[in-house]
Design an enzyme around this catalytic site. Structure first.
Site, mmCIF file in Angstrom:
data_model
loop_
_atom_site.group_PDB
_atom_site.id
_atom_site.type_symbol
_atom_site.label_atom_id
_atom_site.label_comp_id
_atom_site.label_asym_id
_atom_site.label_seq_id
_atom_site.Cartn_x
_atom_site.Cartn_y
_atom_site.Cartn_z
ATOM 1 N N ARG A 110 0.845 -1.194 0.000
ATOM 2 C CA ARG A 110 0.000 0.000 0.000
ATOM 3 C C ARG A 110 0.880 1.244 0.000
ATOM 4 N NH1 ARG A 110 -5.699 -1.060 2.716
ATOM 5 N NH2 ARG A 110 -6.325 -0.432 0.635
ATOM 6 N N GLN A 153 -0.663 2.218 -6.188
ATOM 7 C CA GLN A 153 -2.099 2.478 -6.059
ATOM 8 C C GLN A 153 -2.897 1.947 -7.246
ATOM 9 O OE1 GLN A 153 -2.556 6.669 -5.332
ATOM 10 N NE2 GLN A 153 -2.134 6.478 -3.147
ATOM 11 N N ASP A 160 -3.728 -1.725 -6.679
ATOM 12 C CA ASP A 160 -4.265 -2.067 -5.359
ATOM 13 C C ASP A 160 -5.676 -2.629 -5.475
ATOM 14 O OD1 ASP A 160 -5.059 -2.250 -2.750
ATOM 15 O OD2 ASP A 160 -4.557 -0.191 -2.202
ATOM 16 N N SER A 199 -8.203 -2.124 -2.467
ATOM 17 C CA SER A 199 -8.882 -0.829 -2.433
ATOM 18 C C SER A 199 -9.965 -0.744 -3.498
ATOM 19 C CB SER A 199 -7.864 0.310 -2.625
ATOM 20 O OG SER A 199 -7.027 0.421 -1.497
ATOM 21 N N TYR A 222 -3.551 0.436 8.075
ATOM 22 C CA TYR A 222 -4.551 -0.271 8.862
ATOM 23 C C TYR A 222 -4.396 0.074 10.337
ATOM 24 C CZ TYR A 222 -5.160 -3.176 4.704
ATOM 25 O OH TYR A 222 -5.404 -3.622 3.431
#
Length: 373
Positions: free
Chosen positions: A118, A123, A126, A129, A223
């Site tokens: 992450r 991105q 990902d 997500s 997280y």
């Protein structure tokens, strides 16, 4: 270089690993793409659309493939039929570990989409997500559909209908999308998350952040860290009046590979008003709500509790498009000098590679397997 897109075999899985527009881009990169018949059917992508994008549609698409792309991992028996060195790209839950063991023995290179680091550079790859975005939207729609009242404020000649009160617990990608969707539908939304940046993110979506003054639990990878039992109980006690006052509760707190934290007890749900709705997106990981069951609607007190099960697959078309772009971007990263050539010194490649050349490279998975022998 050949990419195979297989038809998902799990009954509840409607997504497909690549959609036609991504096939066309990969063909331009120099790949042959073979797609199994009806692979995209449940996501509303026809075989003809794949053919028009430049793919071959045929059974045995994975024969002599360089890369086999799927959403769920292939069955163990199918892995054993692949040529050594074939690369796999899919979600790859490691417990139970049969698939990882089979991939290792067959000397396959398995990349797990849930292990994409992450970081900013990753991105576009990902998949957690992108699929959480779909799940968060779906959660708000489910809540609105099942709540026996309006979400928005309505002022009429016959009187005023107040807006629904929605509470969202967890403000990651799924939670923020649930907030945004509930706001667009006109609800009054409050939300809570233990991370430092969450309050500002919640407010940016037009919701009211709940401040419990318990301190934050920021952890690695964006997280939250696990909390002590004492802190968890105090948090539940402080959240109880917010839960009781909500018409709809949406919970989204989960960390891959770990049991979801129990944020709401059965007793807290029993205090909710008649007709209230609870949507627990974390049911498959143990649930944020005590008593929720994945794939099941049940009553706890006067509230309907909806347990999420493979929620992104319920919007298979957009979920596939987003997931497929993640896969295509990862393949593109690993394409060098017109060949599929993963650079294992690259942080992204190394981070998501679970098995390679007969070895388990992902340390937590290796420790899990060693502990189960």
């Amino acid at each position: 270089m050949k990419i195979a897109v297989v038809r998902e075999t799990r009954p509840a899985e409607r997504r497909v690993a690549l959609v036609p527009e991504q096939v066309a881009k990969l063909v331009q990169l120099g790949y042959e793409v073979a797609v199994e018949p009806a692979a995209g059917e449940r996501a509303l992508y026809s075989d003809d659309a794949y053919r028009e994008a430049g793919a071959e549609v045929a059974w045995g698409a994975d024969h002599a493939a360089t890369v086999v792309a799927s959403v769920q991992p292939l069955e163990r028996e199918r892995l054993q039929r692949l040529h050594a060195g074939t690369a796999l790209m899919s979600f790859l839950p490691t417990n139970p570990p049969d698939v990882v063991r089979a991939a290792t023995r067959a000397r396959l290179t398995a990349f797990a989409m849930e292990l994409i680091p992450r970081i900013s550079r990753a991105q576009a790859m990902d998949a957690l997500s992108s699929q959480a975005l779909v799940a968060g939207y779906r959660a708000a729609i489910v809540a609105a559909e099942r709540l026996p009242r309006f979400f928005p404020l309505n002022m009429t000649a016959a009187g005023t209908v107040p807006p629904a009160q929605v509470l969202v617990l967890g403000a990651g990608v799924a939670g923020l999308q649930a907030i945004a969707t509930a706001k667009r539908l006109g609800a009054v939304v409050k939300a809570y998350d233990v991370r430092t940046a969450a309050a500002e993110e919640i407010a940016s979506m037009g919701a009211q952040p709940i401040e419990l003054e318990l301190g934050t639990l920021d952890g690695p990878g964006g997280y939250a860290r696990e909390m002590t039992p004492e802190r968890a109980q105090l948090q539940r006690d402080l959240l109880a009046p917010y839960v009781a006052g909500a018409d709809a509760l949406i919970t989204t707190a989960a960390v891959p590979g770990r049991t979801a934290p129990m944020l709401v007890t059965r007793e807290m749900v029993e205090r909710m008003k008649p007709g209230s709705v609870v949507v627990d997106l974390a049911s498959e990981q143990g649930g944020n709500v005590e008593g929720s069951v994945a794939g099941t609607e049940l009553m706890i007190g006067n509230a309907l509790v909806w347990g999420g099960s493979n929620v992104p697959s319920q919007l298979a078309g957009p979920a596939s498009r987003l997931y497929g772009q993640n896969v295509a971007n990862l393949i593109t990263l690993m394409t060098r000098n017109a060949a599929f050539d993963p650079d294992f010194s690259d942080e992204i490649v190394a981070g998501c590679c679970v098995t390679h050349d007969g070895k388990v490279l992902h340390e937590p998975t290796r420790e899990l397997l060693e502990g189960q022998y």
